[in-house]
Motif scaffolding. Structure first.
Motif, PDB file in Angstrom:
ATOM      1  N   ARG A   1     -25.094 151.412  37.346  1.00  0.00           N
ATOM      2  CA  ARG A   1     -26.290 152.080  37.838  1.00  0.00           C
ATOM      3  C   ARG A   1     -27.517 151.567  37.094  1.00  0.00           C
ATOM      4  O   ARG A   1     -27.453 151.229  35.911  1.00  0.00           O
ATOM      5  CB  ARG A   1     -26.178 153.593  37.645  1.00  0.00           C
ATOM      6  CG  ARG A   1     -25.143 154.259  38.531  1.00  0.00           C
ATOM      7  CD  ARG A   1     -25.156 155.760  38.346  1.00  0.00           C
ATOM      8  NE  ARG A   1     -24.841 156.138  36.967  1.00  0.00           N
ATOM      9  CZ  ARG A   1     -23.601 156.257  36.488  1.00  0.00           C
ATOM     10  NH1 ARG A   1     -22.557 156.016  37.269  1.00  0.00           N
ATOM     11  NH2 ARG A   1     -23.391 156.593  35.227  1.00  0.00           N
ATOM     12  N   TYR A   2     -28.636 151.520  37.819  1.00  0.00           N
ATOM     13  CA  TYR A   2     -29.907 151.221  37.170  1.00  0.00           C
ATOM     14  C   TYR A   2     -30.325 152.406  36.310  1.00  0.00           C
ATOM     15  O   TYR A   2     -29.792 153.515  36.428  1.00  0.00           O
ATOM     16  CB  TYR A   2     -30.992 150.955  38.220  1.00  0.00           C
ATOM     17  CG  TYR A   2     -30.766 149.725  39.065  1.00  0.00           C
ATOM     18  CD1 TYR A   2     -30.816 148.444  38.512  1.00  0.00           C
ATOM     19  CD2 TYR A   2     -30.525 149.835  40.434  1.00  0.00           C
ATOM     20  CE1 TYR A   2     -30.632 147.316  39.292  1.00  0.00           C
ATOM     21  CE2 TYR A   2     -30.333 148.716  41.222  1.00  0.00           C
ATOM     22  CZ  TYR A   2     -30.390 147.458  40.650  1.00  0.00           C
ATOM     23  OH  TYR A   2     -30.197 146.353  41.426  1.00  0.00           O
ATOM     24  N   ASP A   3     -31.317 152.188  35.445  1.00  0.00           N
ATOM     25  CA  ASP A   3     -31.798 153.254  34.570  1.00  0.00           C
ATOM     26  C   ASP A   3     -32.379 154.426  35.363  1.00  0.00           C
ATOM     27  O   ASP A   3     -32.361 155.563  34.892  1.00  0.00           O
ATOM     28  CB  ASP A   3     -32.864 152.714  33.606  1.00  0.00           C
ATOM     29  CG  ASP A   3     -32.274 151.768  32.572  1.00  0.00           C
ATOM     30  OD1 ASP A   3     -31.041 151.825  32.352  1.00  0.00           O
ATOM     31  OD2 ASP A   3     -33.034 150.968  31.993  1.00  0.00           O
ATOM     32  N   ASP A   4     -32.907 154.152  36.562  1.00  0.00           N
ATOM     33  CA  ASP A   4     -33.479 155.232  37.369  1.00  0.00           C
ATOM     34  C   ASP A   4     -32.429 155.968  38.197  1.00  0.00           C
ATOM     35  O   ASP A   4     -32.763 156.844  39.010  1.00  0.00           O
ATOM     36  CB  ASP A   4     -34.586 154.699  38.286  1.00  0.00           C
ATOM     37  CG  ASP A   4     -34.097 153.672  39.294  1.00  0.00           C
ATOM     38  OD1 ASP A   4     -32.867 153.462  39.398  1.00  0.00           O
ATOM     39  OD2 ASP A   4     -34.926 153.061  39.988  1.00  0.00           O
TER      40      ASP A   4
ATOM     41  N   ARG B   1     -23.370 145.726  30.777  1.00  0.00           N
ATOM     42  CA  ARG B   1     -22.100 146.426  30.612  1.00  0.00           C
ATOM     43  C   ARG B   1     -21.917 147.424  31.755  1.00  0.00           C
ATOM     44  O   ARG B   1     -22.864 148.122  32.116  1.00  0.00           O
ATOM     45  CB  ARG B   1     -22.067 147.154  29.267  1.00  0.00           C
ATOM     46  CG  ARG B   1     -20.748 147.840  28.962  1.00  0.00           C
ATOM     47  CD  ARG B   1     -20.732 148.403  27.566  1.00  0.00           C
ATOM     48  NE  ARG B   1     -20.817 147.345  26.560  1.00  0.00           N
ATOM     49  CZ  ARG B   1     -20.760 147.567  25.256  1.00  0.00           C
ATOM     50  NH1 ARG B   1     -20.645 148.805  24.793  1.00  0.00           N
ATOM     51  NH2 ARG B   1     -20.818 146.556  24.409  1.00  0.00           N
ATOM     52  N   PRO B   2     -20.723 147.519  32.329  1.00  0.00           N
ATOM     53  CA  PRO B   2     -20.527 148.442  33.449  1.00  0.00           C
ATOM     54  C   PRO B   2     -20.512 149.901  33.000  1.00  0.00           C
ATOM     55  O   PRO B   2     -20.181 150.209  31.852  1.00  0.00           O
ATOM     56  CB  PRO B   2     -19.165 148.022  34.001  1.00  0.00           C
ATOM     57  CG  PRO B   2     -18.439 147.462  32.821  1.00  0.00           C
ATOM     58  CD  PRO B   2     -19.493 146.773  31.996  1.00  0.00           C
ATOM     59  N   ASP B   3     -20.865 150.792  33.923  1.00  0.00           N
ATOM     60  CA  ASP B   3     -20.735 152.227  33.670  1.00  0.00           C
ATOM     61  C   ASP B   3     -19.305 152.691  33.909  1.00  0.00           C
ATOM     62  O   ASP B   3     -18.887 153.725  33.376  1.00  0.00           O
ATOM     63  CB  ASP B   3     -21.689 153.001  34.586  1.00  0.00           C
ATOM     64  CG  ASP B   3     -23.142 152.688  34.272  1.00  0.00           C
ATOM     65  OD1 ASP B   3     -23.527 152.814  33.099  1.00  0.00           O
ATOM     66  OD2 ASP B   3     -23.883 152.310  35.198  1.00  0.00           O
ATOM     67  N   ALA B   4     -18.575 151.937  34.705  1.00  0.00           N
ATOM     68  CA  ALA B   4     -17.175 152.249  34.971  1.00  0.00           C
ATOM     69  C   ALA B   4     -16.457 150.963  35.340  1.00  0.00           C
ATOM     70  O   ALA B   4     -17.071 149.995  35.783  1.00  0.00           O
ATOM     71  CB  ALA B   4     -17.050 153.260  36.115  1.00  0.00           C
ATOM     72  N   GLY B   5     -15.142 150.937  35.123  1.00  0.00           N
ATOM     73  CA  GLY B   5     -14.353 149.772  35.466  1.00  0.00           C
ATOM     74  C   GLY B   5     -14.217 148.805  34.304  1.00  0.00           C
ATOM     75  O   GLY B   5     -14.749 149.023  33.218  1.00  0.00           O
ATOM     76  N   THR B   6     -13.471 147.711  34.546  1.00  0.00           N
ATOM     77  CA  THR B   6     -13.202 146.730  33.504  1.00  0.00           C
ATOM     78  C   THR B   6     -13.594 145.326  33.953  1.00  0.00           C
ATOM     79  O   THR B   6     -13.483 144.995  35.138  1.00  0.00           O
ATOM     80  CB  THR B   6     -11.712 146.728  33.114  1.00  0.00           C
ATOM     81  OG1 THR B   6     -10.916 146.350  34.252  1.00  0.00           O
ATOM     82  CG2 THR B   6     -11.277 148.110  32.626  1.00  0.00           C
ATOM     83  N   VAL B   7     -14.044 144.521  32.979  1.00  0.00           N
ATOM     84  CA  VAL B   7     -14.407 143.126  33.215  1.00  0.00           C
ATOM     85  C   VAL B   7     -13.633 142.277  32.217  1.00  0.00           C
ATOM     86  O   VAL B   7     -13.818 142.403  31.005  1.00  0.00           O
ATOM     87  CB  VAL B   7     -15.920 142.898  33.033  1.00  0.00           C
ATOM     88  CG1 VAL B   7     -16.262 141.420  33.284  1.00  0.00           C
ATOM     89  CG2 VAL B   7     -16.736 143.802  33.947  1.00  0.00           C
ATOM     90  N   THR B   8     -12.761 141.409  32.720  1.00  0.00           N
ATOM     91  CA  THR B   8     -11.966 140.530  31.872  1.00  0.00           C
ATOM     92  C   THR B   8     -12.222 139.083  32.289  1.00  0.00           C
ATOM     93  O   THR B   8     -12.126 138.755  33.474  1.00  0.00           O
ATOM     94  CB  THR B   8     -10.462 140.832  31.996  1.00  0.00           C
ATOM     95  OG1 THR B   8     -10.228 142.212  31.715  1.00  0.00           O
ATOM     96  CG2 THR B   8      -9.649 139.978  31.037  1.00  0.00           C
ATOM     97  N   VAL B   9     -12.561 138.240  31.322  1.00  0.00           N
ATOM     98  CA  VAL B   9     -12.807 136.818  31.597  1.00  0.00           C
ATOM     99  C   VAL B   9     -12.003 135.989  30.610  1.00  0.00           C
ATOM    100  O   VAL B   9     -12.173 136.135  29.386  1.00  0.00           O
ATOM    101  CB  VAL B   9     -14.305 136.477  31.490  1.00  0.00           C
ATOM    102  CG1 VAL B   9     -14.520 134.972  31.695  1.00  0.00           C
ATOM    103  CG2 VAL B   9     -15.115 137.262  32.516  1.00  0.00           C
ATOM    104  N   ASP B  10     -11.121 135.157  31.131  1.00  0.00           N
ATOM    105  CA  ASP B  10     -10.278 134.275  30.317  1.00  0.00           C
ATOM    106  C   ASP B  10      -9.583 135.062  29.202  1.00  0.00           C
ATOM    107  O   ASP B  10      -9.522 134.619  28.054  1.00  0.00           O
ATOM    108  CB  ASP B  10     -11.113 133.138  29.731  1.00  0.00           C
ATOM    109  CG  ASP B  10     -10.254 131.949  29.294  1.00  0.00           C
ATOM    110  OD1 ASP B  10      -9.278 131.630  30.004  1.00  0.00           O
ATOM    111  OD2 ASP B  10     -10.556 131.349  28.249  1.00  0.00           O
ATOM    112  N   GLY B  11      -9.084 136.247  29.557  1.00  0.00           N
ATOM    113  CA  GLY B  11      -8.347 137.078  28.616  1.00  0.00           C
ATOM    114  C   GLY B  11      -9.179 137.964  27.719  1.00  0.00           C
ATOM    115  O   GLY B  11      -8.630 138.732  26.920  1.00  0.00           O
ATOM    116  N   VAL B  12     -10.517 137.896  27.828  1.00  0.00           N
ATOM    117  CA  VAL B  12     -11.409 138.699  26.984  1.00  0.00           C
ATOM    118  C   VAL B  12     -11.910 139.909  27.773  1.00  0.00           C
ATOM    119  O   VAL B  12     -12.439 139.751  28.883  1.00  0.00           O
ATOM    120  CB  VAL B  12     -12.615 137.865  26.505  1.00  0.00           C
ATOM    121  CG1 VAL B  12     -13.597 138.728  25.732  1.00  0.00           C
ATOM    122  CG2 VAL B  12     -12.147 136.687  25.667  1.00  0.00           C
TER     123      VAL B  12
END
Length: 235
Positions: free
Chosen positions: A14-17, A57-68
């Motif tokens: 989400r945006y700050d607003d 950074r997400p407010d929810a969920g996961t982000v994985t890139v090349d194992g990170v």
């Protein structure tokens, strides 16, 4: 199955607003793929790119890139992650004007801890491979737009990142220079480089990627592999 490089699972931002930039987006990109992310301004495609790059950074969920797990990194961890895992190419090059072409390339390698001699060797190799070896000692302001973008691509590849992200890489170029950069990205992917291109340019997407992800109102609305040109003409 080919090893995934990018794994986004139910990611929202989400945006700050309070407005939603991205809604429960899930996406997997495997090693060696070339993916175009398309959508109108404000659709969420830049947010998606920033989340993959660890710039947001997400407010929810996961982000994985090349194992990170990128969504878990602090500011220092995000910087180290981008230095080792991500190469980024922007619309307006972001080269350092008072450094030579070679010095622009050596800088990120030195920041990553590469020795000076090895960094210079790697820079010379990349510039030669990308067809701009003759400009090693030139300053960016003396180059054409297409040449500057080639330098930017070379810089992005200096630390051998598993993932190359390109944000409107032909947006500031004329059509001839844009076609040169498009062919360059196509050649890099043919050599095995995993590539994600955010663009408004459908011709660029068709030329240098083999998969299209469309985003609208923060949602992934379409995810398709490239079609045979004859079949696409009939559609």
């Amino acid at each position: 199955m080919t090893e995934p490089v990018i794994e986004l699972h139910e990611v929202s931002r989400r945006y700050d607003d309070g407005r939603t930039a991205l809604r429960q987006a899930s996406l997997t990109v495997c090693r060696g793929e070339a993916v175009a992310v398309l959508g109108p301004s404000g659709s969420g495609k830049s947010t998606l790119l920033h989340l993959i790059a660890g710039l947001d950074r997400p407010d929810a969920g996961t982000v994985t890139v090349d194992g990170v797990r990128v969504d878990r990194l602090d500011e220092t961890g995000s910087a180290l992650y981008r230095r080792s895992k991500i190469g980024m190419v922007f619309q307006f090059f972001h080269l350092v004007d008072d450094l030579t072409v070679a010095e622009n390339l050596v800088l990120p390698a030195r920041l990553a801890g590469t020795g000076r001699a090895e960094a210079k060797r790697r820079a010379a190799e990349l510039l030669e491979n990308l067809g701009i070896g003759r400009h090693t000692r030139a300053y960016p302001g003396r180059l054409s737009g297409g040449e500057r973008q080639r330098v930017a691509v070379a810089r992005a590849l200096m630390n051998r990142p598993p993932l190359l992200l390109a944000d409107e890489p032909t947006g500031a170029l004329d059509s001839a220079a844009g076609q040169e950069v498009s062919r360059l990205l196509q050649d890099l992917n043919a050599d095995g480089q995993t590539l994600v291109v955010v663009t408004h340019d459908l011709a660029l997407a068709r030329a240098c990627t083999n998969r299209t992800v469309r985003i609208g109102d923060g949602r992934i609305t379409e995810d398709t592999a490239a079609q045979d040109p004859a079949a696409e003409a009939v559609r």
